[in-house]
Scaffold this motif. Structure first.
Motif, PDB file in Angstrom:
ATOM      1  N   MET A  20       0.848  -1.354   0.085  1.00  0.00           N
ATOM      2  CA  MET A  20       0.203   0.082   0.134  1.00  0.00           C
ATOM      3  C   MET A  20       0.824   1.400  -0.096  1.00  0.00           C
ATOM      4  SD  MET A  20      -2.502   1.339   3.292  1.00  0.00           S
ATOM      5  CE  MET A  20      -3.729  -0.009   2.602  1.00  0.00           C
ATOM      6  N   ASP A  57       3.846   3.357   4.677  1.00  0.00           N
ATOM      7  CA  ASP A  57       3.450   2.749   5.909  1.00  0.00           C
ATOM      8  C   ASP A  57       4.507   1.491   6.124  1.00  0.00           C
ATOM      9  OD1 ASP A  57       2.730   1.913   3.107  1.00  0.00           O
ATOM     10  OD2 ASP A  57       1.430   0.259   4.099  1.00  0.00           O
ATOM     11  N   HIS A  58       5.839   1.579   5.520  1.00  0.00           N
ATOM     12  CA  HIS A  58       6.845   0.917   5.705  1.00  0.00           C
ATOM     13  C   HIS A  58       7.959   1.647   6.338  1.00  0.00           C
ATOM     14  CE1 HIS A  58       4.478  -2.278   4.144  1.00  0.00           C
ATOM     15  NE2 HIS A  58       3.886  -1.192   3.461  1.00  0.00           N
ATOM     16  N   HIS A  76      10.379  -1.375   1.480  1.00  0.00           N
ATOM     17  CA  HIS A  76       9.983  -0.475   0.426  1.00  0.00           C
ATOM     18  C   HIS A  76       9.743   0.924   0.517  1.00  0.00           C
ATOM     19  CE1 HIS A  76       6.021  -2.038   1.186  1.00  0.00           C
ATOM     20  NE2 HIS A  76       5.439  -1.225   0.426  1.00  0.00           N
ATOM     21  N   GLU A  94       5.831  -6.650   0.070  1.00  0.00           N
ATOM     22  CA  GLU A  94       4.107  -6.544  -0.161  1.00  0.00           C
ATOM     23  C   GLU A  94       3.758  -6.999  -1.612  1.00  0.00           C
ATOM     24  OE1 GLU A  94       2.583  -2.531   1.195  1.00  0.00           O
ATOM     25  OE2 GLU A  94       0.772  -2.786   0.008  1.00  0.00           O
ATOM     26  N   HIS A 126       1.970  -7.080   5.354  1.00  0.00           N
ATOM     27  CA  HIS A 126       0.784  -6.765   5.730  1.00  0.00           C
ATOM     28  C   HIS A 126       0.193  -8.285   6.013  1.00  0.00           C
ATOM     29  CE1 HIS A 126       0.052  -2.601   4.397  1.00  0.00           C
ATOM     30  NE2 HIS A 126       1.009  -2.753   3.507  1.00  0.00           N
TER      31      HIS A 126
HETATM   32 ZN   LIG Z   1       2.152  -1.455   2.704  1.00  0.00          ZN
END
Ligand SMILES: [Zn+2]
Length: 655
Positions: free
Chosen positions: A1, A177-178, A173, A303, A348
């Motif tokens: 994401m 959110d990482h 990545h 992901e 995730h």
């Molecule tokens: Zn993500």
């Protein structure tokens, strides 16, 4: 994401807007008989439940946080672990049964032991934090989105497993959110002393900061629909995002990598633990790698493989991704790493345990992307358009995948991914000349409504479609009517209802979010929401990128100081630049100083940001510490005044 759009856009806007007013809101429509029938049919078509997902998503549970609410520095909740506690028992008829089943697994939260020396904190953010025991401390892979949620996750790790310092951080990545929570896990003293290794795929910094700068304004607004940030979790509301629940709303941070990895098969010994990397850049993210933890026989698929079909083109907007390369990397993962792994984990969702199971899981996802790609191209070369291909593939999902839950479209869908693959090769144009230069939406809507016999007649047609349960057609008719007659309250209410039925029926969480966000805004008005700025992110955006971004605020129709040449000196970064105001565009050039500037601005880059993005008056910026502005200040002020303000939301459901 990718949530960087939300944050980068917000960072540039330098603004915090209030969420929707707390006034009484119009309630969503009750479920219709047609939706109830559709949900029953969807339930019947589901694969057998099996035992794998229920077992694997709970396996190794050690502990979770006692207080479900994680608060930000201002005391406001950033995350609520119990937000989806209502997801239990049979699916209500307002939620697609497959999505409901998905959330029963996805809502779990806590610290889980994966394999010897490897743990995951799951459900503390939209993404997972993976922790490996190093010789001297914890190696953290993907420190979540927000400093607050990452700190809470680390606190749980230390409280449960024993307190140790963080010796290394790995970003799988370039999506926010990482990495956004990184300052919540590292000790500033250790960082300062160079005791924390930070490892990322090659190109990470450039992509982390640049991917969303240009289109940040549009992406931020569209992402609010995709993630349903304006609607509350609930049986008639938001149901996660397909690969996690909502987005955490805390502070985003970024620490540049100290080491990057460029090639598959490269290894590093990180705090005593040998790690091998598989580069998968150019698929889910422009800079991404997977990690093989040989000593623990564990493979992190970052992901590119999760519990759902992913997006070839995410609806919030992005550059289209390469489905063929995606399948190739999954093939490499399934043949090279999975056979050596007792667990396949992701950043995730939950792990898949067992060598054969992990291999089969990656193989099924490989086949899914390959099928999507090949069948889209096959049909495309037969002359089918993106809409025809999407429809055909959606109606004939591949038989091999019917048993594998993770190939279903909780996040990306077969429908919008097929369109993305068509776009990847052929673009938006379907080769039908009537579509090459059709009227724009409002004009077309007015003509269409007129051709149908007027507003009342269009409403009647829409009501027939609603009665028949054809919400796609009802929404199409009503959307045109609302665009032709924005004041038509009945049309807006019916459109909201039609969207709600489509949302209730959606298996994809992000389709549901988009339909329900649209309905919410039709009933209650626009929701504008953005997050606080991130100094780390702003500092990391290259100056050329910023100047090009300012150029996108240039309005040729306004009174401009055309021909103005501005010299920029940024001593704190050792940078120089030229900004030229042309007849139709503004040209920025980093590394070059003009011969005869009309104005020279010298000072820290944040002063430049204050001038160009926040549009503080020239005189005010000139008084900031370390700033000098020499030359034609009046012309500079005219240039600033003629720029557009930073974009801050726009209408979607109404013209
Ligand atoms: Zn993500």
């Amino acid at each position: 994401m990718n949530i960087a759009s939300l944050r980068a856009g917000a960072a540039l806007a330098l603004a915090v807007a209030a969420a929707t007013g707390a006034a009484a809101q119009d309630a969503p429509a009750p479920v219709s008989p047609a939706t109830r029938i559709a949900q029953q049919a969807a339930q019947k078509a589901l694969p057998p439940e099996g035992t794998r997902d229920a077992a694997d998503s709970q396996r190794g549970f050690l502990a979770t946080r006692k207080d479900p609410v994680i608060a930000g520095t201002n005391g406001k909740p950033v995350w609520n672990l119990d937000a989806y506690a209502f997801v239990a028992g049979p699916a209500p008829d307002t939620v697609n049964p497959s999505l409901w089943r998905h959330m029963t697994h996805l809502k779990r939260h806590g610290l889980y032991e994966v394999t010897a020396g490897v743990w995951q904190v799951r459900g503390f953010d939209v993404s997972n934090m993976t922790v490996i025991r190093g010789e001297s401390g914890w190696i953290v892979i993907d420190p979540l989105t927000s400093v607050e949620t990452a700190a809470a996750a680390m606190e749980l790790v230390n409280a449960t497993l024993g307190k140790r310092p963080v010796s290394a951080v790995i970003y799988s990545h370039s999506h926010g959110d990482h990495f956004g929570g990184v300052r919540g896990v590292v000790d500033p003293g250790d960082l300062e002393a160079g005791r924390v290794a930070v490892i990322a795929p090659a190109g990470f910094m450039e992509e982390a900061t640049s991917e969303n700068v240009m289109a940040g304004g549009a992406m931020m607004r569209r992402a609010a629909y995709q993630f349903g940030t304006g609607i509350a979790p609930g049986a008639t509301g938001q149901m996660g995002s397909g690969i996690g629940s909502g987005l955490s709303g805390g502070a985003l941070s970024l620490i540049p990598p100290t080491d990057t990895v460029a090639k598959t098969g490269e290894t590093r010994v990180v705090d005593g633990v040998p790690l091998e990397f598989q580069i998968v850049s150019g698929t889910e993210a422009p800079a991404e790698f997977n990690v093989f933890i040989r000593s623990a026989r564990t493979f992190l698929a970052a992901e590119i493989a999760t519990c759902s079909l992913h997006n070839i083109l995410t609806p919030r907007g992005a550059k289209v991704r390469d489905a063929r390369a995606w399948a190739r990397y999954l093939d490499e993962a399934a043949t090279r790493y999975a056979p050596q792994s007792e667990a396949v984990i992701s950043s995730h969702c939950w792990p898949i345990f067992g060598k054969d199971q992990g291999t089969a899981w990656l193989t099924a996802q490989r086949d899914n992307y390959r099928w999507l790609h090949d069948q889209t191209v096959r049909r495309m070369n037969r002359g089918e358009t993106m809409h025809e291909i999407a429809e055909a593939l959606e109606k004939t999902p591949p038989p091999g995948n019917s048993q594998e839950w993770s190939t279903r479209g909780y996040y990306g869908t077969i429908s919008h991914n097929a369109k993305a693959i068509y776009q990847f090769y052929l673009g938006w144009y379907d080769a039908v000349p009537a579509n090459l230069h059709a009227h724009p939406p409002v004009e077309r809507a007015k003509k269409l409504v007129d051709a149908l016999g007027g507003g009342d007649r269009t409403l009647a047609l829409a009501e027939n479609a609603l009665a028949e349960g054809d919400y796609r057609w009802a929404s199409d008719l009503l959307q045109n009517l609302v665009f032709a007659e924005p004041g038509n309250a009945k049309a807006k209410a019916l459109l909201a209802g039609s969207y709600e039925q489509q949302g209730y029926q959606s298996e994809s969480a992000i389709w549901r979010n988009q339909f329900l966000s649209a309905a919410f805004e039709l009933r209650n008005g626009r929701v504008d929401r953005s997050n606080a700025q991130s100094n780390d992110m702003i500092a990391a955006i290259p100056t050329q990128e910023l100047l090009d971004s300012v150029a996108t605020l240039f309005a040729p129709e306004r009174d401009q100081p055309r021909g103005l040449v501005v010299a920029i000196e940024i001593p704190d970064r050792g940078e120089t630049a030229t900004l030229e105001v042309g007849a139709q565009a503004m040209i920025g050039r980093v590394g070059v100083l003009p011969d005869k500037p009309a104005v020279t601005i010298r000072g820290p880059r944040r002063a430049l940001l204050a001038l160009l993005f926040v549009r503080l008056p020239v005189e005010a910026v000139a008084k900031m510490p370390g700033v000098t502005i020499e030359g034609d200040k009046a012309a500079l002020q005219r240039m600033i005044d003629a720029l557009d303000p930073m974009p801050h939301g726009f209408d979607i459901v109404t013209p």
